[in-house]
Design an enzyme around this catalytic site. Structure first.
Site, PDB file in Angstrom:
ATOM      1  N   SER A  71      40.380  35.141  28.483  1.00 39.66           N
ATOM      2  CA  SER A  71      41.643  35.888  28.518  1.00 39.66           C
ATOM      3  C   SER A  71      42.235  36.190  27.148  1.00 39.66           C
ATOM      4  O   SER A  71      43.244  36.897  27.065  1.00 39.66           O
ATOM      5  CB  SER A  71      42.679  35.134  29.354  1.00 39.66           C
ATOM      6  OG  SER A  71      42.390  35.245  30.729  1.00 39.66           O
ATOM      7  N   LYS A  74      43.082  39.726  26.398  1.00 43.45           N
ATOM      8  CA  LYS A  74      44.352  40.381  26.719  1.00 43.45           C
ATOM      9  C   LYS A  74      45.172  40.731  25.477  1.00 43.45           C
ATOM     10  O   LYS A  74      46.143  41.498  25.588  1.00 43.45           O
ATOM     11  CB  LYS A  74      45.153  39.507  27.670  1.00 43.45           C
ATOM     12  CG  LYS A  74      44.507  39.309  29.044  1.00 43.45           C
ATOM     13  CD  LYS A  74      45.414  38.510  29.959  1.00 43.45           C
ATOM     14  CE  LYS A  74      44.832  38.390  31.364  1.00 43.45           C
ATOM     15  NZ  LYS A  74      43.851  37.323  31.497  1.00 43.45           N
ATOM     16  N   SER A 131      49.316  34.891  31.770  1.00 42.95           N
ATOM     17  CA  SER A 131      47.959  35.431  31.674  1.00 42.95           C
ATOM     18  C   SER A 131      47.494  36.031  32.990  1.00 42.95           C
ATOM     19  O   SER A 131      46.329  35.899  33.382  1.00 42.95           O
ATOM     20  CB  SER A 131      46.977  34.337  31.220  1.00 42.95           C
ATOM     21  OG  SER A 131      45.748  34.894  30.825  1.00 42.95           O
TER      22      SER A 131
END
Length: 395
Positions: A71, A74, A131
């Site tokens: 993640s 991102k 997230s």
């Protein structure tokens, strides 16, 4: 015998130290050494410590090895969303209807339902703090139309930032169905540095706990350093079975902001302790130095054959630089400027420079420039000057 054993032990300890920026093999624990003999250990496949202000790499291990980022991906998603907001394509108040594709995203999520309406502000909060994959996907779709088109934008922006070893296959970092969604610690530091230029994102990375849906959904920041590390400013965590535990952590103290990227840690504790150790080491040994120009150069320079005898001189503001702590007293300034110059001159014309040095090392340079236009004293200007003189003296 005790003396011999002591000598052998000392030699082994010396050999364990590795200079800043060196790289060990993947399975080794990296040891960074400084002149104070301080040691830090980072248990991960790769890491990097970068100064956000200058982009200087302070320490690194396997920083160009392509790895799964989970993640931490991102960061690029958030960068494109922040840029879309700042150019007016999106607003924080804009309401977006959740698509089927966004609602189907697995992993970390806020359980968006198809047709559910949520504003950009709350979607950003969900993406940054919690997230949430569904929120990220929905934001990407809003920016580009669909996730595929958004990924094209992500890779184009990565290329613009000089992220030479990066390929994004999605906007979330989910890697179950891909073997090519990879990047490096160095590339992540580059996009982290760019994201931190956007104050709007800092409004979200500083959140520890908050709620969505009028208090019905509680979210807690996945970056534990935001609660435990003094000066933490962000930024993003990531965890999958392929990537291991990852983090891009930023923190600021006394005007110095550092970015620590840790990839491929075995567990979350190692991820956060490694990032904190890198940041601690950076703050303990480096500082941002503001170079002073006042009093280092003549404020006027003589003009030859000009309508004025002198012209005003100004110095270009020198850049802030990253230096080892404590060297300020040893910084010297060399002024390179002629005694006089020939007219005509123009405002902004470069006539010399200031050179800032620490011993034999050039730290920075600053241009010396003319701050006013001055014509050459030719016949027309001479007559004009004579007329003005006569009028002034009422001759």
């Amino acid at each position: 015998m005790k003396k011999i054993l002591s000598l052998i032990l000392s030699l082994l300890l010396i050999l364990c130290f590795v200079p800043r920026g060196s790289a060990n093999t993947e399975n080794e624990t990296a040891i960074l050494s400084v002149n104070t003999a301080a040691e830090i250990a980072v248990n991960a496949k790769a890491y990097i410590l970068m100064d956000r202000n200058t982009g200087t790499v302070i320490a690194a291990k396997n920083e160009n090895e392509q790895l799964y980022p989970a993640s931490v991906t991102k960061i690029m998603t958030l960068l494109l969303v922040a840029e879309a907001i700042e150019c007016g394509k999106l607003t924080l108040e804009m309401e977006i209807t959740c698509s089927e594709s966004a609602a189907e995203k697995g992993g970390s999520q806020i359980w968006l339902e198809p047709g559910e309406i949520m504003c950009v502000d709350d979607l950003l909060k969900a993406a940054v703090v919690y997230s949430a994959n569904d929120a990220c996907c929905l934001l990407g779709e809003c920016v580009a139309g669909d996730e595929t088109a958004f990924c094209v934008m992500m890779n184009e922006r990565a290329a613009q930032l000089g992220m030479k070893n990066t390929n994004f296959d999605n906007c979330t970092g989910l890697d179950d169905d891909t073997d090519t969604h990879k990047t490096t610690a160095y590339d992540i530091a580059l996009m982290s540095r760019e994201l931190l230029k956007h104050d709007i994102i800092r409004n979200y990375t500083s959140i520890w706990m908050d709620t969505l849906r009028n208090g019905e959904t509680q979210i807690v920041n996945t970056n534990k350093l935001m609660r435990t590390y003094h000066g933490a400013t962000g930024l993003k965590t990531g965890t999958t079975s392929k990537a291991g535990c990852c983090v891009s952590a930023s923190a600021q103290r006394d005007g110095l902001e550092l970015i620590a990227v840790v990839l491929g840690a075995d567990n979350s504790k190692d991820r956060f302790s490694g990032a904190a150790a890198l940041l601690d080491w950076g703050f303990a040994n480096y500082e941002i130095m503001t170079l002073e120009t006042q009093g280092t150069y003549p404020e006027k320079i003589k003009l030859n054959h000009g309508t004025k005898e002198e012209a005003e001189v100004i110095a270009e503001k020198p850049p802030e630089i990253l230096v080892n702590k404590g060297i300020g007293a040893d910084v010297t300034v060399e002024t390179v400027i002629p005694e006089s110059i020939d007219a005509p001159v123009e405002k902004g014309q470069e006539i010399g420079e200031l050179i800032f040095r620490h011993k034999d090392t050039v730290l920075a340079e600053s241009k010396l420039m003319i701050n006013e236009d001055t014509e050459k004293m030719d016949i027309p200007n001479g007559i004009k000057a004579l007329f003005n003189s006569m009028r002034k003296n009422k001759i």
